[in-house]
Design a protein around this motif. Structure first.
Motif, PDB file in Angstrom:
ATOM      1  N   VAL A  10       0.870  -1.164   0.000  1.00 53.68           N
ATOM      2  CA  VAL A  10       0.000   0.000   0.000  1.00 53.68           C
ATOM      3  C   VAL A  10       0.915   1.224   0.000  1.00 53.68           C
ATOM      4  O   VAL A  10       1.775   1.352   0.881  1.00 53.68           O
ATOM      5  N   VAL A  11       0.761   2.081  -0.995  1.00 53.06           N
ATOM      6  CA  VAL A  11       1.554   3.300  -1.091  1.00 53.06           C
ATOM      7  C   VAL A  11       0.605   4.480  -0.915  1.00 53.06           C
ATOM      8  O   VAL A  11      -0.439   4.540  -1.567  1.00 53.06           O
ATOM      9  N   SER A  12       0.977   5.387  -0.018  1.00 53.03           N
ATOM     10  CA  SER A  12       0.085   6.482   0.343  1.00 53.03           C
ATOM     11  C   SER A  12       0.849   7.796   0.491  1.00 53.03           C
ATOM     12  O   SER A  12       1.998   7.791   0.953  1.00 53.03           O
ATOM     13  N   PRO A  13       0.210   8.919   0.151  1.00 53.06           N
ATOM     14  CA  PRO A  13       0.853  10.199   0.409  1.00 53.06           C
ATOM     15  C   PRO A  13       0.973  10.482   1.914  1.00 53.06           C
ATOM     16  O   PRO A  13       1.775  11.300   2.335  1.00 53.06           O
ATOM     17  N   ASP A  14       0.178   9.774   2.726  1.00 47.02           N
ATOM     18  CA  ASP A  14       0.264   9.873   4.191  1.00 47.02           C
ATOM     19  C   ASP A  14       0.435   8.450   4.735  1.00 47.02           C
ATOM     20  O   ASP A  14      -0.497   7.838   5.236  1.00 47.02           O
ATOM     21  N   HIS A  15       1.659   7.924   4.591  1.00 45.86           N
ATOM     22  CA  HIS A  15       1.897   6.513   4.934  1.00 45.86           C
ATOM     23  C   HIS A  15       1.684   6.227   6.416  1.00 45.86           C
ATOM     24  O   HIS A  15       1.271   5.129   6.780  1.00 45.86           O
ATOM     25  N   ARG A  16       1.931   7.196   7.282  1.00 44.62           N
ATOM     26  CA  ARG A  16       1.697   6.959   8.718  1.00 44.62           C
ATOM     27  C   ARG A  16       0.208   6.733   8.986  1.00 44.62           C
ATOM     28  O   ARG A  16      -0.170   5.860   9.745  1.00 44.62           O
ATOM     29  N   ARG A  17      -0.621   7.555   8.341  1.00 45.54           N
ATOM     30  CA  ARG A  17      -2.076   7.380   8.476  1.00 45.54           C
ATOM     31  C   ARG A  17      -2.494   6.012   7.933  1.00 45.54           C
ATOM     32  O   ARG A  17      -3.275   5.294   8.566  1.00 45.54           O
ATOM     33  N   GLN A  60       6.545   9.278  -5.967  1.00 46.99           N
ATOM     34  CA  GLN A  60       6.382  10.049  -7.201  1.00 46.99           C
ATOM     35  C   GLN A  60       4.906  10.099  -7.559  1.00 46.99           C
ATOM     36  O   GLN A  60       4.136   9.244  -7.113  1.00 46.99           O
ATOM     37  N   PRO A  61       4.494  11.084  -8.338  1.00 45.27           N
ATOM     38  CA  PRO A  61       3.084  11.170  -8.722  1.00 45.27           C
ATOM     39  C   PRO A  61       2.605   9.883  -9.403  1.00 45.27           C
ATOM     40  O   PRO A  61       3.330   9.299 -10.203  1.00 45.27           O
ATOM     41  N   GLY A  62       1.418   9.457  -9.047  1.00 42.30           N
ATOM     42  CA  GLY A  62       0.816   8.297  -9.682  1.00 42.30           C
ATOM     43  C   GLY A  62       1.188   6.952  -9.101  1.00 42.30           C
ATOM     44  O   GLY A  62       0.749   5.930  -9.606  1.00 42.30           O
ATOM     45  N   ASP A  63       1.989   6.923  -8.018  1.00 42.15           N
ATOM     46  CA  ASP A  63       2.396   5.620  -7.483  1.00 42.15           C
ATOM     47  C   ASP A  63       1.551   5.164  -6.291  1.00 42.15           C
ATOM     48  O   ASP A  63       1.822   4.125  -5.726  1.00 42.15           O
ATOM     49  N   THR A  64       0.544   5.932  -5.926  1.00 39.16           N
ATOM     50  CA  THR A  64      -0.273   5.542  -4.779  1.00 39.16           C
ATOM     51  C   THR A  64      -1.252   4.437  -5.156  1.00 39.16           C
ATOM     52  O   THR A  64      -1.620   4.269  -6.311  1.00 39.16           O
ATOM     53  N   GLY A  65      -1.648   3.668  -4.148  1.00 35.62           N
ATOM     54  CA  GLY A  65      -2.614   2.609  -4.363  1.00 35.62           C
ATOM     55  C   GLY A  65      -2.142   1.294  -3.778  1.00 35.62           C
ATOM     56  O   GLY A  65      -1.166   1.235  -3.031  1.00 35.62           O
ATOM     57  N   VAL A  66      -2.846   0.252  -4.128  1.00 32.69           N
ATOM     58  CA  VAL A  66      -2.545  -1.097  -3.652  1.00 32.69           C
ATOM     59  C   VAL A  66      -1.965  -1.889  -4.814  1.00 32.69           C
ATOM     60  O   VAL A  66      -2.478  -1.848  -5.930  1.00 32.69           O
ATOM     61  N   LYS A  67      -0.883  -2.597  -4.542  1.00 32.26           N
ATOM     62  CA  LYS A  67      -0.186  -3.342  -5.587  1.00 32.26           C
ATOM     63  C   LYS A  67       0.102  -4.751  -5.072  1.00 32.26           C
ATOM     64  O   LYS A  67       0.413  -4.931  -3.911  1.00 32.26           O
ATOM     65  N   ILE A  68       0.004  -5.720  -5.972  1.00 28.58           N
ATOM     66  CA  ILE A  68       0.430  -7.083  -5.641  1.00 28.58           C
ATOM     67  C   ILE A  68       1.776  -7.338  -6.295  1.00 28.58           C
ATOM     68  O   ILE A  68       2.113  -6.726  -7.309  1.00 28.58           O
ATOM     69  N   TYR A  69       2.538  -8.237  -5.693  1.00 27.20           N
ATOM     70  CA  TYR A  69       3.812  -8.692  -6.261  1.00 27.20           C
ATOM     71  C   TYR A  69       3.694 -10.201  -6.471  1.00 27.20           C
ATOM     72  O   TYR A  69       3.302 -10.927  -5.556  1.00 27.20           O
ATOM     73  N   ASP A 110      -4.464  -1.949 -18.904  1.00 24.49           N
ATOM     74  CA  ASP A 110      -5.360  -0.937 -18.345  1.00 24.49           C
ATOM     75  C   ASP A 110      -4.632   0.081 -17.482  1.00 24.49           C
ATOM     76  O   ASP A 110      -5.248   0.981 -16.922  1.00 24.49           O
ATOM     77  N   GLY A 111      -3.306  -0.063 -17.328  1.00 25.43           N
ATOM     78  CA  GLY A 111      -2.537   0.878 -16.523  1.00 25.43           C
ATOM     79  C   GLY A 111      -2.359   0.487 -15.078  1.00 25.43           C
ATOM     80  O   GLY A 111      -1.744   1.227 -14.299  1.00 25.43           O
ATOM     81  N   ASN A 112      -2.879  -0.672 -14.655  1.00 29.90           N
ATOM     82  CA  ASN A 112      -2.690  -1.137 -13.283  1.00 29.90           C
ATOM     83  C   ASN A 112      -1.245  -1.561 -13.073  1.00 29.90           C
ATOM     84  O   ASN A 112      -0.688  -2.275 -13.905  1.00 29.90           O
ATOM     85  N   GLN A 113      -0.659  -1.122 -11.972  1.00 27.95           N
ATOM     86  CA  GLN A 113       0.711  -1.513 -11.677  1.00 27.95           C
ATOM     87  C   GLN A 113       0.743  -2.875 -10.992  1.00 27.95           C
ATOM     88  O   GLN A 113      -0.036  -3.144 -10.072  1.00 27.95           O
ATOM     89  N   VAL A 114       1.659  -3.729 -11.452  1.00 29.11           N
ATOM     90  CA  VAL A 114       1.840  -5.057 -10.891  1.00 29.11           C
ATOM     91  C   VAL A 114       3.332  -5.253 -10.664  1.00 29.11           C
ATOM     92  O   VAL A 114       4.143  -4.944 -11.543  1.00 29.11           O
TER      93      VAL A 114
END
Length: 118
Positions: A10-17, A60-69, A110-114
């Motif tokens: 999970v990548v967030s602009p407020d990672h502590r929150r 960086q801009p656009g990297d927020t969200g949930v990602k699977i590896y 579709d632009g989803n990061q994996v």
């Protein structure tokens, strides 16, 4: 046999929150590491076959969200395969700190990061 999901992020602009939110919501133990900019490894406490994860700051801009590896044996081969199927390389293979292996990231059509992890 298919490739297993090995890690979530999970990548967030407020990672502590985000760390507080997910930790309290799911009773996860999160260990932020100041040397990694506050990125926290997640222990879900869900048993030996549980998938681990991490919650960290946006870089960086656009990297927020949930990602699977997904666990793979050859990062370059899977990046090539993703591109052949309409995806795009986003992050080339890179070493992780310590002995955690290597990773790469692509986007699906579709632009989803994996993420890939080897």
């Amino acid at each position: 046999m298919g490739q297993p999901i090995a890690f979530f992020e999970v990548v967030s602009p407020d990672h502590r929150r985000a760390q507080t939110f997910y930790g309290e919501l799911f009773d996860w133990q999160i260990a932020p590491d100041p040397a990694m900019g506050g990125y926290g490894l997640v222990e879900t406490e869900a048993g030996e076959h549980a998938i681990g994860g991490g919650i960290g700051p946006s870089m960086q801009p656009g990297d927020t969200g949930v990602k699977i590896y997904v666990k793979v044996d050859d990062l370059d081969a899977y990046l090539d395969r993703a591109e052949a199927l309409g995806g795009k390389r986003l992050v080339p293979p890179m070493d992780l700190p310590g002995d955690f292996g290597r990773f790469a990231i692509f986007t699906d059509p579709d632009g989803n990061q994996v993420g890939l992890w080897a």
